[in-house]
Design an enzyme around this catalytic site. Sequence first.
Site, PDB file in Angstrom:
ATOM      1  N   GLN A   1       9.427  50.024  77.756  1.00  0.00           N
ATOM      2  CA  GLN A   1       8.202  49.101  77.657  1.00  0.00           C
ATOM      3  C   GLN A   1       8.525  47.850  78.579  1.00  0.00           C
ATOM      4  O   GLN A   1       7.719  47.041  78.136  1.00  0.00           O
ATOM      5  CB  GLN A   1       7.456  49.092  76.647  1.00  0.00           C
ATOM      6  N   CYS A   2       9.273  47.645  79.314  1.00  0.00           N
ATOM      7  CA  CYS A   2       9.522  46.192  79.900  1.00  0.00           C
ATOM      8  C   CYS A   2       9.151  46.440  81.518  1.00  0.00           C
ATOM      9  O   CYS A   2       8.982  47.428  82.012  1.00  0.00           O
ATOM     10  CB  CYS A   2      10.998  46.161  79.995  1.00  0.00           C
ATOM     11  N   GLY A   3       8.810  45.063  81.980  1.00  0.00           N
ATOM     12  CA  GLY A   3       8.493  44.872  83.559  1.00  0.00           C
ATOM     13  C   GLY A   3       9.824  45.375  84.277  1.00  0.00           C
ATOM     14  O   GLY A   3       9.576  45.733  85.421  1.00  0.00           O
ATOM     15  N   PHE A   4      11.030  45.651  83.782  1.00  0.00           N
ATOM     16  CA  PHE A   4      12.087  45.950  84.650  1.00  0.00           C
ATOM     17  C   PHE A   4      12.608  47.361  84.247  1.00  0.00           C
ATOM     18  O   PHE A   4      13.557  47.933  85.087  1.00  0.00           O
ATOM     19  CB  PHE A   4      13.191  45.037  84.184  1.00  0.00           C
ATOM     20  N   THR A   5      11.518  48.157  83.439  1.00  0.00           N
ATOM     21  CA  THR A   5      11.852  49.597  83.330  1.00  0.00           C
ATOM     22  C   THR A   5      11.912  50.247  84.477  1.00  0.00           C
ATOM     23  O   THR A   5      12.909  51.191  84.684  1.00  0.00           O
ATOM     24  CB  THR A   5      10.876  50.208  82.341  1.00  0.00           C
TER      25      THR A   5
END
Length: 172
Positions: free
Chosen positions: A51-55
């Site tokens: 659930q990360c912006g880098f996923t």
Amino acid sequence: MRWIFGFVLSVIASAAWAAPPDMTFANIDGGTLNLSQWAGQPVLVVNTASQCGFTGQYEGLQALYDTYKERGLVVFAVPSDDFNQELGTSEEVKEFCEVAFGLDLPMADITRVRGSKAHPFYRAVKAETGFVPRWNFNKVLIGPDGAVVQTWGSSAKPQSRAIVGAIEPLLD
């Protein structure tokens, strides 16, 4: 002249960091994964979160793995909730990664990557190189000899020139 020689020696020494010891991780599929099973191969270890912006980097990690696995590259995902961005269970992580990104690369169970409770691999990397994941999707490249070759932060994309350029010379 003497300072140049000292500088060159320090650069050479920093490029040959000591290898992390043999490390076992809980496998997201059950059982364990041991880094020693990939001895002689380059391994890109990446702390991940669903659930990360880098996923979206999962896509690049899988593509990198697909491109180079026949030549020996292992891309090893280590899901972590150290930054409060991982799903609640390993089963949810595994399902999310398979459905959303078609991941079939090796993956650890949810693992601590920083602090006093960090997995021994990450403590060893910190002790030898000073590198600590500052966010999700930090990358540690381990050479075929077991030594840390290079590290990158979250913003380094898996298929970037820097990462591919470091990996390719290590391949069969």
